[in-house]
Motif scaffolding. Structure first.
Motif, PDB file in Angstrom:
ATOM      1  N   ASP A 117       0.818  -1.214   0.000  1.00 42.16           N
ATOM      2  CA  ASP A 117       0.000   0.000   0.000  1.00 42.16           C
ATOM      3  C   ASP A 117       0.855   1.268   0.000  1.00 42.16           C
ATOM      4  OD1 ASP A 117      -2.282   1.511  -0.056  1.00 42.16           O
ATOM      5  OD2 ASP A 117      -2.666   1.391   2.105  1.00 42.16           O
ATOM      6  N   GLY A 118       1.624   1.451  -1.077  1.00 42.50           N
ATOM      7  CA  GLY A 118       2.463   2.639  -1.200  1.00 42.50           C
ATOM      8  C   GLY A 118       2.145   3.433  -2.451  1.00 42.50           C
ATOM      9  N   HIS A 119       3.016   4.359  -2.790  1.00 44.59           N
ATOM     10  CA  HIS A 119       2.846   5.123  -4.023  1.00 44.59           C
ATOM     11  C   HIS A 119       4.165   5.796  -4.378  1.00 44.59           C
ATOM     12  CE1 HIS A 119       2.243   8.299  -0.959  1.00 44.59           C
ATOM     13  NE2 HIS A 119       2.860   9.068  -1.848  1.00 44.59           N
ATOM     14  N   ILE A 120       4.254   6.202  -5.629  1.00 38.19           N
ATOM     15  CA  ILE A 120       5.419   6.942  -6.103  1.00 38.19           C
ATOM     16  C   ILE A 120       4.939   7.953  -7.138  1.00 38.19           C
ATOM     17  CG2 ILE A 120       5.890   5.082  -7.757  1.00 38.19           C
ATOM     18  CD1 ILE A 120       8.801   5.892  -7.759  1.00 38.19           C
ATOM     19  N   ASP A 121       5.431   9.174  -7.052  1.00 41.90           N
ATOM     20  CA  ASP A 121       5.067  10.224  -8.004  1.00 41.90           C
ATOM     21  C   ASP A 121       6.096  10.260  -9.128  1.00 41.90           C
ATOM     22  OD1 ASP A 121       2.782  11.027  -6.646  1.00 41.90           O
ATOM     23  OD2 ASP A 121       3.911  12.372  -5.329  1.00 41.90           O
ATOM     24  N   ILE A 122       5.611  10.116 -10.359  1.00 37.25           N
ATOM     25  CA  ILE A 122       6.465  10.045 -11.541  1.00 37.25           C
ATOM     26  C   ILE A 122       6.341  11.345 -12.324  1.00 37.25           C
ATOM     27  CG2 ILE A 122       6.989   8.782 -13.644  1.00 37.25           C
ATOM     28  CD1 ILE A 122       7.380   7.181 -11.045  1.00 37.25           C
ATOM     29  N   GLU A 123       7.472  11.990 -12.573  1.00 32.87           N
ATOM     30  CA  GLU A 123       7.475  13.222 -13.367  1.00 32.87           C
ATOM     31  C   GLU A 123       7.800  12.891 -14.822  1.00 32.87           C
ATOM     32  OE1 GLU A 123       9.586  17.655 -13.505  1.00 32.87           O
ATOM     33  OE2 GLU A 123       9.861  16.336 -11.768  1.00 32.87           O
ATOM     34  N   PHE A 130       2.598  12.156 -12.349  1.00 38.55           N
ATOM     35  CA  PHE A 130       1.601  11.081 -12.410  1.00 38.55           C
ATOM     36  C   PHE A 130       1.845  10.164 -11.218  1.00 38.55           C
ATOM     37  CE2 PHE A 130      -1.370   9.272 -15.568  1.00 38.55           C
ATOM     38  CZ  PHE A 130      -1.729   8.115 -14.899  1.00 38.55           C
ATOM     39  N   ARG A 131       0.854  10.005 -10.367  1.00 43.13           N
ATOM     40  CA  ARG A 131       1.014   9.134  -9.195  1.00 43.13           C
ATOM     41  C   ARG A 131       0.708   7.683  -9.558  1.00 43.13           C
ATOM     42  NH1 ARG A 131      -0.353  10.509  -3.029  1.00 43.13           N
ATOM     43  NH2 ARG A 131       1.525  11.710  -3.525  1.00 43.13           N
ATOM     44  N   VAL A 132       1.654   6.799  -9.245  1.00 39.24           N
ATOM     45  CA  VAL A 132       1.484   5.363  -9.446  1.00 39.24           C
ATOM     46  C   VAL A 132       1.330   4.707  -8.081  1.00 39.24           C
ATOM     47  CG1 VAL A 132       2.575   3.228 -10.262  1.00 39.24           C
ATOM     48  CG2 VAL A 132       2.787   5.335 -11.601  1.00 39.24           C
ATOM     49  N   GLU A 133       0.237   3.984  -7.887  1.00 36.89           N
ATOM     50  CA  GLU A 133      -0.024   3.309  -6.623  1.00 36.89           C
ATOM     51  C   GLU A 133       0.714   1.970  -6.590  1.00 36.89           C
ATOM     52  OE1 GLU A 133      -1.727   4.696  -4.217  1.00 36.89           O
ATOM     53  OE2 GLU A 133      -2.543   6.413  -5.317  1.00 36.89           O
ATOM     54  N   THR A 178       2.701  -2.867  -9.018  1.00 30.29           N
ATOM     55  CA  THR A 178       1.791  -1.718  -8.989  1.00 30.29           C
ATOM     56  C   THR A 178       0.343  -2.175  -8.962  1.00 30.29           C
ATOM     57  OG1 THR A 178       1.519  -1.529 -11.386  1.00 30.29           O
ATOM     58  CG2 THR A 178       3.420  -0.414 -10.403  1.00 30.29           C
ATOM     59  N   LYS A 179      -0.510  -1.284  -8.530  1.00 29.85           N
ATOM     60  CA  LYS A 179      -1.933  -1.455  -8.773  1.00 29.85           C
ATOM     61  C   LYS A 179      -2.211  -1.089 -10.228  1.00 29.85           C
ATOM     62  CE  LYS A 179      -3.165  -0.421  -3.982  1.00 29.85           C
ATOM     63  NZ  LYS A 179      -3.895   0.483  -3.044  1.00 29.85           N
ATOM     64  N   PRO A 180      -3.372  -1.462 -10.789  1.00 29.81           N
ATOM     65  CA  PRO A 180      -3.671  -1.070 -12.171  1.00 29.81           C
ATOM     66  C   PRO A 180      -3.548   0.441 -12.357  1.00 29.81           C
ATOM     67  CG  PRO A 180      -5.262  -2.685 -11.408  1.00 29.81           C
ATOM     68  CD  PRO A 180      -4.446  -2.297 -10.202  1.00 29.81           C
ATOM     69  N   ILE A 181      -2.897   0.830 -13.429  1.00 31.48           N
ATOM     70  CA  ILE A 181      -2.634   2.241 -13.705  1.00 31.48           C
ATOM     71  C   ILE A 181      -3.569   2.690 -14.821  1.00 31.48           C
ATOM     72  CG2 ILE A 181      -0.900   3.916 -14.416  1.00 31.48           C
ATOM     73  CD1 ILE A 181       1.219   1.868 -13.442  1.00 31.48           C
ATOM     74  N   ALA A 194       9.334   6.055 -17.658  1.00 29.53           N
ATOM     75  CA  ALA A 194       9.642   6.929 -16.531  1.00 29.53           C
ATOM     76  C   ALA A 194       9.482   6.204 -15.202  1.00 29.53           C
ATOM     77  CB  ALA A 194       8.738   8.163 -16.572  1.00 29.53           C
ATOM     78  N   TYR A 195       8.492   5.316 -15.106  1.00 32.85           N
ATOM     79  CA  TYR A 195       8.279   4.575 -13.858  1.00 32.85           C
ATOM     80  C   TYR A 195       9.448   3.643 -13.574  1.00 32.85           C
ATOM     81  CZ  TYR A 195       6.621   1.030 -10.632  1.00 32.85           C
ATOM     82  OH  TYR A 195       6.547   0.156  -9.579  1.00 32.85           O
TER      83      TYR A 195
END
Length: 504
Positions: A117-123, A130-133, A178-181, A194-195
């Motif tokens: 249950d995390g996330h990462i912000d991708i520029e 774009f936030r990826v869960e 990841t969760k579905p994007i 980028a991810y």
């Protein structure tokens, strides 16, 4: 070359009709000294089948022991991805039969990952964030490595036989899922690249992985599905396995979008399967039907105790985390004095760390940027590789720059010197000597070349005498051509004006 028979739709047409949904499983090899469950060395490039123990081979009666450093590395990755860390987690056996899995099962984690249950912000390239869960990051062991022999591509298709090296079997892995994007639209391929780049940057920054994709330290399984615009239900996905370069991740996602669109347009259902990526044709081919979790018959690993964490341990590891990549980028931009556009170009070109290392090796930020964003990036684009994979080191750039600053060579000649170094002809100084590339600064040969250039362009000489000093550039160009670019341009200009009796 791999034969390609799949029909594809143009990317623009695919985007007009369908909405892509992505998912990524990135496998990160940890750089621990030993393997995940044994004392065997974790080393790349050793003689095949020498870094193995009975535990790695699953021989009867052996008992695995968890690598404590690998557990701490997993927690650090989870924290860097803004994940929750499990108070207690378990290992499980993932059962499947393949020659590179000597135990006939992989020790992994299933219901209880260490981080979740995390996330990462991708520029993205234009600054869009774009936030990826992140669904989970779990610990497991790597499989061995198969080398396919007798074919033209090195892949299993067309090979006559395969060799297996179990040195990699048991190497610690962290799988980040990841969760579905949704919602990436036409930027899905760009987001994919980028991810994975961001994950690679994070694990390298943490020091837990060498993060060299060409060695398989970071590998991506890219999941793609399409659904018609306006529909909520996801389409059937395919999983392109073990893509090991940033460019390939981008191209694989783009290709699968185009292929899915063509299949759906034909009225044929998508088959849920794994796909093999072929860099030579930038296409995928069918692998095997994609298994679901039930097919692996997961059950708890009976030979390993649970991993139990506590708040004090987690906070200790959190305190050890290095400067986050986003903050590091802000600091480096300020330190280097790059404009927003210049720094964004550096990041998008994937040369930020290379520039940082080059500055640390002894050149200015301007010189480092000139090389990595200029000649090196140009060569990388022509070779269709990442700039860092060309074999140019920070030390090489420092040596080339020193030769330029000393007047031994000029910018144009430095490119020829680089050619020689990359061809294995020696150090920059040795290449200059062997190829005779030193700048000509002796006035005798320069005056001879200047007289020839003035004689060839008398009208330009008259313009210079008449006060149009800027016309001297044409004569300098003639001299540089005559000396194969080896003249000292500044000295040539001085001598031309002296020859014509003009003050400049």
């Amino acid at each position: 070359m791999t034969a390609v028979t799949d029909e594809v739709l143009s990317f623009d047409e695919a985007m007009e009709k369908y909405d892509p949904v992505l998912g990524f499983e990135v496998h990160v090899e940890l750089n621990t000294k030993t393997k995940m469950f044994s004392s065997a060395p974790n080393a790349f490039g050793d003689v095949p089948n020498t870094n193995v123990t009975p535990v790695d081979l699953g021989l009867p009666g052996v008992l695995p022991v968890v690598n404590g450093v690998a557990v701490e590395s997993a927690i650090k990755i989870g924290l860097a991805l803004n994940c929750k860390i499990a108070e207690k987690c378990y290992f499980a056996r993932k059962n499947y039969f393949y020659p590179d899995t000597p135990k006939n099962f992989q020790t992994s984690q299933f219901e209880d990952p260490i981080a979740y249950d995390g996330h990462i912000d991708i520029e993205l390239a234009d600054g869009t964030v774009f936030r990826v869960e992140i669904e989970r990051a779990h610990m497991e062991e790597d499989a061995g490595k198969l080398t396919h022999m007798g074919g033209s591509t090195g892949r299993i298709q067309g090979a006559e036989f395969s060799l297996v090296d179990y040195n990699r079997a048991g190497v610690p892995l962290i799988e980040i899922v990841t969760k579905p994007i949704e919602g990436a639209g036409s930027r899905a391929p760009e987001l994919a690249k980028a991810y994975v780049a961001a994950i690679r940057e994070i694990v390298k920054n943490l020091g837990v992985s060498d993060a060299r994709m060409e060695r398989g330290n970071v590998r991506c399984d890219a999941n793609v599905s399409l659904r018609p615009h306006g529909r909520e239900k996801f389409g059937t996905r395919t999983e392109t396995k073990n893509v090991n370069s940033l460019r390939s991740v981008e191209h694989a996602v783009r290709y699968e979008i185009q292929r899915h669109a063509a299949v759906l347009d034909s009225g044929t259902p998508i088959i849920q399967e794994t796909r093999h990526w072929h860099e030579d044709t930038r296409s995928t081919t069918s692998g095997r039907p994609k298994s679901d979790a039930d097919d692996y018959r997961y059950f708890p690993e009976p030979d390993l105790v649970p991993v139990v964490t506590n708040e004090a341990w987690i906070e200790k590891l959190r305190a050890e985390l290095p400067e986050p990549p986003a903050e590091r980028r802000k600091r480096l931009q300020a330190d280097w004095g790059y404009s927003d556009a210049e720094f964004r170009d550096v990041v998008n070109a994937g040369v930020m760390s290379s520039i940082e290392d080059t500055i640390a090796a002894g050149v200015s930020a301007a010189v480092a940027r000139k090389w990595w964003m200029g000649e090196i990036s140009r060569r990388a684009k022509l070779a269709d590789v990442e700039p860092a994979d060309l074999g140019v080191t920070p030390e090489l750039i420092v040596e080339l720059n020193a030769l330029i600053e000393s007047g031994k060579i000029n910018d144009k000649l430095s490119r020829d010197v680089l050619d020689g170094v990359l061809a294995g002809e020696g150090t920059p100084a040795e290449v200059v000597e062997k190829r005779g590339l030193a700048v000509v600064s002796d006035d005798g040969p320069l005056l001879e070349a200047i007289d020839g250039a003035l004689a060839a362009q008398p009208d330009v000489a008259d313009k210079i005498r008449g006060g149009k000093i800027q016309a001297v550039g044409a004569i300098v160009g003639g001299v540089m051509k005559a000396t194969r670019g080896q003249a000292d341009a500044g000295r040539v200009r001085e001598l031309i004006l002296q020859r014509l009796g003009v003050e400049g």
